[in-house]
Design a protein around this motif. Structure first.
Motif, PDB file in Angstrom:
ATOM      1  N   CYS A  20       0.116  -6.339   0.400  1.00  0.00           N
ATOM      2  CA  CYS A  20       0.038  -7.154  -0.830  1.00  0.00           C
ATOM      3  C   CYS A  20      -1.047  -6.623  -1.745  1.00  0.00           C
ATOM      4  CB  CYS A  20      -0.389  -8.591  -0.519  1.00  0.00           C
ATOM      5  SG  CYS A  20       0.792  -9.581   0.315  1.00  0.00           S
ATOM      6  N   VAL A  21      -2.209  -6.362  -1.171  1.00  0.00           N
ATOM      7  CA  VAL A  21      -3.367  -5.978  -1.971  1.00  0.00           C
ATOM      8  C   VAL A  21      -3.112  -4.630  -2.640  1.00  0.00           C
ATOM      9  CG1 VAL A  21      -5.844  -5.429  -1.895  1.00  0.00           C
ATOM     10  CG2 VAL A  21      -4.921  -7.330  -0.520  1.00  0.00           C
ATOM     11  N   ARG A  22      -2.610  -3.674  -1.840  1.00  0.00           N
ATOM     12  CA  ARG A  22      -2.349  -2.333  -2.383  1.00  0.00           C
ATOM     13  C   ARG A  22      -1.303  -2.364  -3.492  1.00  0.00           C
ATOM     14  NH1 ARG A  22      -1.051  -0.323   2.547  1.00  0.00           N
ATOM     15  NH2 ARG A  22      -2.939  -0.164   3.793  1.00  0.00           N
ATOM     16  N   ILE A  26      -0.384 -10.204  -5.484  1.00  0.00           N
ATOM     17  CA  ILE A  26      -1.155 -11.215  -4.739  1.00  0.00           C
ATOM     18  C   ILE A  26      -0.922 -12.634  -5.259  1.00  0.00           C
ATOM     19  CG2 ILE A  26      -2.949  -9.563  -4.060  1.00  0.00           C
ATOM     20  CD1 ILE A  26      -4.699 -10.646  -6.295  1.00  0.00           C
ATOM     21  N   CYS A  27      -0.174 -12.784  -6.337  1.00  0.00           N
ATOM     22  CA  CYS A  27       0.078 -14.145  -6.833  1.00  0.00           C
ATOM     23  C   CYS A  27       1.214 -14.784  -6.023  1.00  0.00           C
ATOM     24  CB  CYS A  27       0.370 -14.141  -8.329  1.00  0.00           C
ATOM     25  SG  CYS A  27       1.921 -13.360  -8.750  1.00  0.00           S
ATOM     26  N   GLY A  28       1.752 -15.882  -6.502  1.00  0.00           N
ATOM     27  CA  GLY A  28       2.765 -16.607  -5.734  1.00  0.00           C
ATOM     28  C   GLY A  28       4.146 -15.988  -5.841  1.00  0.00           C
ATOM     29  N   ASP A  29       5.042 -16.438  -4.959  1.00  0.00           N
ATOM     30  CA  ASP A  29       6.455 -16.044  -4.988  1.00  0.00           C
ATOM     31  C   ASP A  29       6.686 -14.535  -4.913  1.00  0.00           C
ATOM     32  OD1 ASP A  29       7.579 -18.504  -4.780  1.00  0.00           O
ATOM     33  OD2 ASP A  29       8.017 -18.759  -6.907  1.00  0.00           O
ATOM     34  N   ASP A 236       0.576 -14.841  -2.304  1.00  0.00           N
ATOM     35  CA  ASP A 236       1.378 -14.055  -1.358  1.00  0.00           C
ATOM     36  C   ASP A 236       0.517 -13.493  -0.215  1.00  0.00           C
ATOM     37  OD1 ASP A 236       4.218 -13.716  -1.254  1.00  0.00           O
ATOM     38  OD2 ASP A 236       3.902 -11.544  -1.292  1.00  0.00           O
ATOM     39  N   ILE A 237      -0.796 -13.402  -0.418  1.00  0.00           N
ATOM     40  CA  ILE A 237      -1.687 -12.939   0.660  1.00  0.00           C
ATOM     41  C   ILE A 237      -1.615 -13.923   1.832  1.00  0.00           C
ATOM     42  CG2 ILE A 237      -4.080 -12.424   1.302  1.00  0.00           C
ATOM     43  CD1 ILE A 237      -4.641 -11.655  -1.547  1.00  0.00           C
TER      44      ILE A 237
END
Ligand SMILES: *Cc1c(COP(=O)(O)O)cnc(C)c1O
Length: 376
Positions: A20-22, A26-29, A236-237
């Motif tokens: 996710c980070v890469r 990182i936001c929702g959905d 999403d994290i």
């Protein structure tokens, strides 16, 4: 020290979070939220499942979607977490608490009908310890009296009632993925429902009151503020952390069940001797080993046992203080009928260590320490 709870962590979570980070997603959905939702929808047999930042948030969404208005009444047990009640209070509802059953600590379904008035809008059963409320009776009352049913299934993911998953029997199901629950994303939850008529309203409510979801599907060419809502998407994290566990759903489930069964077997002699009461799983129900609780003779014995176990390096805890006797409960609700079981049994109940990875040796240590307490 044997801790009461250690949140589950599956090694693949590190990779998924890094992913996710890469990807700067990182936001929702995002991808992991979608994976979790699809999995849960399949597992639960519920067509609509949305991850939320907590079960509290899922309950708030349900309270909005049921159209609860100021002055409406909601029937619920007093023996529950405050979020069950607060979500409805925020919409102006009056809480009507009824007593619980001593065998499951769940709402006593035989007391619900008498608590209904012409202001009643919803019944909120709470499946305590992941063991089902008597849903046939509750759903029958709701159908006859035109009430909505919002299941607080915070503790009940994977449990069933007559073959159906808890949280999917009423109009809405609310689940928790808090770090104290069977599957965790730190803070998190989910809302489920079966009726597609709620889809648009649920998406709008979850997206700060906007029709952003329809915009992303290309159904509208710009998105706009439509109705009540809040920020009900988790990052999403967090979903990535949860996804690692959902991929080994059964392994975590079976591991917890082994602990539950060891306690149930290992303490049976004390129950037979009348020193403790053990959890009861009614006919037609399967549970998810969310919790192992005992009931002692009274609050005094309970406090002594908790202190004794602490000296032995074992952490055990009591649970809810009934809501109807809390300052907010007094302000926002009333207890209908007599409080025969709620206060008495909440004072006698304690919970033993139970988490994914609790070793067989640790379970034996706990069982033996409890035996020593009663011998001494
Ligand atoms: C844990 C729990 C909640 C709250 O869940 P959060 O995800 O922490 O908001 C609500 N109701 C019950 C019965 C719970 O056990």
């Amino acid at each position: 020290m044997i801790e009461f709870n250690i949140p589950p962590c599956i090694d693949t979570a590190y990779d998924y979070i890094a992913d996710c980070v890469r990807a700067h997603k990182i936001c929702g959905d995002g991808t992991y939220t979608k994976k979790c939702q699809t999995f849960l929808s399949d597992r639960l047999g519920a067509p609509y499942v949305y991850l939320t930042p907590s079960c509290t948030a899922a309950l708030e969404m349900a309270a909005i979607l049921t159209g609860i208005r100021p002055g409406d009444e909601v029937i619920l047990p007093s023996y529950t977490f405050c979020s069950t009640a607060d979500a409805f209070v925020q919409r102006g509802a009056v809480l009507v608490f009824v007593d619980i059953r001593p065998d499951t600590m769940n709402i006593d379904e035989t007391l619900i009908e008498d608590a209904i008035t012409d202001k009643t809008r919803a019944i909120v059963p709470v499946h305590y310890a992941g063991v089902a409320c008597e849903m046939d009776t509750i759903l029958d009352i709701a159908r006859r009296r035109h009430l909505m049913v919002v299941e607080d299934a915070a503790q009940a993911i994977g449990s069933t009632y007559k073959g159906r998953m808890l949280g999917t029997l009423g109009d809405f199901g609310c689940y928790s993925f808090h770090e104290t629950k069977n599957y965790s994303m730190g803070e998190g939850g989910a809302l489920s429902f079966n009726d597609g008529a709620f889809r648009d309203a649920a998406e709008i409510c979850r997206e700060k009151g906007t029709d952003r979801s329809r915009f992303f599907r290309g159904q509208v060419d710009k998105y706009t503020w439509r109705d009540y809502g809040s920020s009900y998407l988790p990052s999403d994290i967090n979903a990535a952390y949860l996804w690692a566990q959902l991929e080994c759903f059964d392994r975590i489930f079976d591991d917890r069940m082994a602990s539950f069964n060891d306690y149930q077997e290992g303490l049976r002699d004390l129950a037979e001797a009348g020193l403790i009461e053990q959890p009861v799983i009614p006919e037609g129900c399967t549970h998810n080993a969310h919790m192992y609780y005992l009931k002692l003779e009274n609050i005094d014995v309970r406090q002594k046992l908790i202190a004794f176990l602490r000296e032995q390096g074992i952490q055990s805890v009591f649970h809810y203080i009934p809501l109807h006797s809390s300052p907010a409960g007094l302000k926002f609700g009333r207890f209908h009928g007599k409080d025969i079981v709620t206060t008495r049994d909440s004072e006698r109940l304690m919970r033993l260590p139970l988490y994914y990875g609790l070793t067989a040796d640790d379970r034996i240590r706990v069982i033996e320490a409890i035996h020593r307490f009663f011998r001494g």
